[in-house]
Design a protein around this motif. Sequence first.
Motif, PDB file in Angstrom:
ATOM      1  N   ALA A   1       0.817  -1.219   0.000  1.00 53.94           N
ATOM      2  CA  ALA A   1       0.000   0.000   0.000  1.00 53.94           C
ATOM      3  C   ALA A   1       0.850   1.268   0.000  1.00 53.94           C
ATOM      4  O   ALA A   1       0.670   2.134  -0.872  1.00 53.94           O
ATOM      5  CB  ALA A   1      -0.968  -0.025   1.184  1.00 53.94           C
ATOM      6  N   PRO A   2       1.792   1.459   0.942  1.00 57.68           N
ATOM      7  CA  PRO A   2       2.580   2.699   0.894  1.00 57.68           C
ATOM      8  C   PRO A   2       3.499   2.788  -0.314  1.00 57.68           C
ATOM      9  O   PRO A   2       3.895   3.891  -0.701  1.00 57.68           O
ATOM     10  CB  PRO A   2       3.373   2.662   2.205  1.00 57.68           C
ATOM     11  CG  PRO A   2       3.355   1.272   2.670  1.00 57.68           C
ATOM     12  CD  PRO A   2       2.102   0.670   2.154  1.00 57.68           C
ATOM     13  N   MET A   3       3.829   1.658  -0.960  1.00 55.68           N
ATOM     14  CA  MET A   3       4.646   1.726  -2.170  1.00 55.68           C
ATOM     15  C   MET A   3       3.880   2.313  -3.340  1.00 55.68           C
ATOM     16  O   MET A   3       4.470   2.630  -4.381  1.00 55.68           O
ATOM     17  CB  MET A   3       5.187   0.339  -2.522  1.00 55.68           C
ATOM     18  CG  MET A   3       6.351  -0.089  -1.662  1.00 55.68           C
ATOM     19  SD  MET A   3       7.177  -1.584  -2.245  1.00 55.68           S
ATOM     20  CE  MET A   3       7.899  -0.997  -3.769  1.00 55.68           C
ATOM     21  N   GLY A   4       2.574   2.488  -3.182  1.00 61.29           N
ATOM     22  CA  GLY A   4       1.804   3.183  -4.205  1.00 61.29           C
ATOM     23  C   GLY A   4       2.278   4.614  -4.417  1.00 61.29           C
ATOM     24  O   GLY A   4       2.093   5.184  -5.500  1.00 61.29           O
ATOM     25  N   LEU A   5       2.905   5.215  -3.410  1.00 63.20           N
ATOM     26  CA  LEU A   5       3.447   6.564  -3.579  1.00 63.20           C
ATOM     27  C   LEU A   5       4.572   6.583  -4.600  1.00 63.20           C
ATOM     28  O   LEU A   5       4.837   7.627  -5.219  1.00 63.20           O
ATOM     29  CB  LEU A   5       3.965   7.091  -2.234  1.00 63.20           C
ATOM     30  CG  LEU A   5       2.902   7.343  -1.148  1.00 63.20           C
ATOM     31  CD1 LEU A   5       3.568   7.630   0.185  1.00 63.20           C
ATOM     32  CD2 LEU A   5       1.986   8.491  -1.545  1.00 63.20           C
ATOM     33  N   PHE A   6       5.242   5.455  -4.796  1.00 61.89           N
ATOM     34  CA  PHE A   6       6.336   5.373  -5.757  1.00 61.89           C
ATOM     35  C   PHE A   6       5.864   4.789  -7.089  1.00 61.89           C
ATOM     36  O   PHE A   6       6.554   4.933  -8.098  1.00 61.89           O
ATOM     37  CB  PHE A   6       7.464   4.517  -5.174  1.00 61.89           C
ATOM     38  CG  PHE A   6       8.007   5.051  -3.877  1.00 61.89           C
ATOM     39  CD1 PHE A   6       9.035   5.973  -3.874  1.00 61.89           C
ATOM     40  CD2 PHE A   6       7.473   4.657  -2.669  1.00 61.89           C
ATOM     41  CE1 PHE A   6       9.541   6.478  -2.688  1.00 61.89           C
ATOM     42  CE2 PHE A   6       7.962   5.152  -1.469  1.00 61.89           C
ATOM     43  CZ  PHE A   6       9.002   6.071  -1.475  1.00 61.89           C
ATOM     44  N   TYR A   7       4.700   4.145  -7.085  1.00 63.66           N
ATOM     45  CA  TYR A   7       4.081   3.618  -8.297  1.00 63.66           C
ATOM     46  C   TYR A   7       2.625   4.080  -8.308  1.00 63.66           C
ATOM     47  O   TYR A   7       1.700   3.299  -8.054  1.00 63.66           O
ATOM     48  CB  TYR A   7       4.175   2.091  -8.333  1.00 63.66           C
ATOM     49  CG  TYR A   7       5.597   1.576  -8.363  1.00 63.66           C
ATOM     50  CD1 TYR A   7       6.269   1.424  -9.566  1.00 63.66           C
ATOM     51  CD2 TYR A   7       6.262   1.272  -7.181  1.00 63.66           C
ATOM     52  CE1 TYR A   7       7.579   0.955  -9.599  1.00 63.66           C
ATOM     53  CE2 TYR A   7       7.578   0.815  -7.200  1.00 63.66           C
ATOM     54  CZ  TYR A   7       8.230   0.663  -8.412  1.00 63.66           C
ATOM     55  OH  TYR A   7       9.525   0.208  -8.437  1.00 63.66           O
ATOM     56  N   PRO A   8       2.373   5.373  -8.602  1.00 67.35           N
ATOM     57  CA  PRO A   8       1.016   5.928  -8.452  1.00 67.35           C
ATOM     58  C   PRO A   8      -0.017   5.331  -9.399  1.00 67.35           C
ATOM     59  O   PRO A   8      -1.211   5.560  -9.196  1.00 67.35           O
ATOM     60  CB  PRO A   8       1.214   7.425  -8.710  1.00 67.35           C
ATOM     61  CG  PRO A   8       2.524   7.539  -9.411  1.00 67.35           C
ATOM     62  CD  PRO A   8       3.358   6.395  -8.979  1.00 67.35           C
TER      63      PRO A   8
END
Length: 634
Positions: A389-396
């Motif tokens: 979930a927080p890696m979505g900031l790096f893969y929007p």
Amino acid sequence: MTQAEKEQDNGKEKERDKEKEKEQRGVKRPIAPPTVPDPLQEQIQSNFIIVIHPGSRTLRIGRATDNLPVAVPHVIARRHKQSGQPRSEDAWLLREGLNKAESNEQRQNGLKMVEQAIWSRKMSNGVRRTPVSAEQARAYNCQIRPAVLDSSSRVKWTNTAQQPPHLVGEEALYVKPTDCYDVHWPVVRGQLNVHAGPGGSLTAVLADLETIWTHVIQKNLEIPLKDLKYYRCILLVPDIYNRQHVKELVSMLLLNLGFSALIVHQESVCATFGSGLSSACVVDVGDQKTSLCCVEDGVSHRNSRLSLAYGGSDVTRIFFWLLQRAGFPYRDCQLSNRLDCQLLQHLKETLCHLDQDISGLQDHEFQTRFPDAPALLYQLRLGDEKLQAPMGLFYPSTFGIVGQKMTSLQYRSQGHPEDPHDELYLLATHSKQDQSSKSASDRKAPSRPGGALDGDMSGQGGAGELSDVPRGSGGAGAAAQGEIETGPAQAECLMVVEGEEPHLSRKSAMLSQFEGKALGLDKAILHSIDCCGSDETKRKMYSSVLVVGGGLMFPGAQEFLLHRIVNKMPPSFRRLVDNVEVITRPKDLDPRLIAWKGGAVLACLDTTQEIWIHQREWQRFGVRMLRERAAFVW
């Protein structure tokens, strides 16, 4: 009396006689100006300065002398003026662009990239992570039934028996859905929430802000409104700001609320003040937007400003999607329910992380406490969902947002009737001076073939003239010619006018295409630093990446972001930069409070005394005072 004293007295009498003769002839004596105390040197007490930091989800406000600001949900509930009026409520986690045909496919593709990135990076012991599929957790979670902790959750709806005209903060969040109240969030993604629906006009949004701020000032700060004439205010605004909205906020604070003076400053610069850094690449990850800006010695580099239309709420929403894939046992959870949104925010803050060493399935538990319902305890088993979930900031692309503007640049000023000598005026007069000097030089120079064509191009604003426009003037020429060379973020929003040169139209199209892309957080940081003017400035920025805001407060975030930046930074700078540093908790402060703390520091500086905008000055000169007094280029 000695002879010398007699001569001195005689000289004084002669001077007095001469002065009398001058007065009789009508010659006035020069009058020495009275000693007037300089208002700029006036001692300002910090406890009479209020710092206001309006966020998309939280309002932080307090005296400059307070250790911590008052944090209030930035929401208001207004009672219907007529019975039977349909309810309207602004969405919290839901947003436009999620229900497109391509949304789910984009979300799935983004998740595949996230899984690949997780697998490719080794743990600290040199071993690659063993991926955990959602099906492994789903088999357990689907069997879970909640346990009743208490027959009453002890959480109650807000009492509206007295029919108050409005409710603010926590009281607005707990308004019963069946009550006749509209719920509005006046700030969305860092800007005023102006839209076409009910309560979406600029006047209505400003009225909501005024009501919320006055309520908090009176109730939480215990300051009567009639005493605000003795107080001053520092207002924090986004790095990429809407000039019309800032003007209206200043008018509201000085004229409606009655503050005696005000300073407007940018969040990124205040963040450096609050962290004690002279220079930094400030990365502000908020609830709904992420802004980046390079600050050097208290000055925000206009070219490096970048705003991304995603933040912590998008991570919460994608976390809910991942929870559903893993068989989330609380099956009545809905993104349209504001209390469920609060629960999901809490789960994200307590469970999610960016620590690569945490792997495998883990068991957790959480409680649900809602009004008119028993308190329940759920068991929950999760694997990689907490990292994905927080890696979505790096893969929007994982957020599944389609057809929306995801990247914003600094907009060019469109001019204002109250400020005739703005940057557009300066650009026009500069162009006329260039044309006259060009004409004079052409008359002096010998004629040559094609000279008439060159002169026509210069008179029509061709490329030769645009290249001479000063970069800081902010005109269309600067945006089209000089600003693209150092990176698209340096350019401002261009207007394609009729008869525009073809190469300008192409570059405008490049900019619009750039604004439609969703940059990952690490790529956005590299882009912002790359738009700085010199290698020395870039080296400073790589050495000090300051992360503020509440959207990246995950365990392991500092090391994760550092690893991404070092691996993706240009090879030429790896040799120049001695040490890349990512700062997430300067001075062990809560990163959500850094910008507000910087505003409090600003109130105590002697150098700020000359940038106060006083109420009478605003009444007389209006928006011109922002151009003259703002601590940044207006």
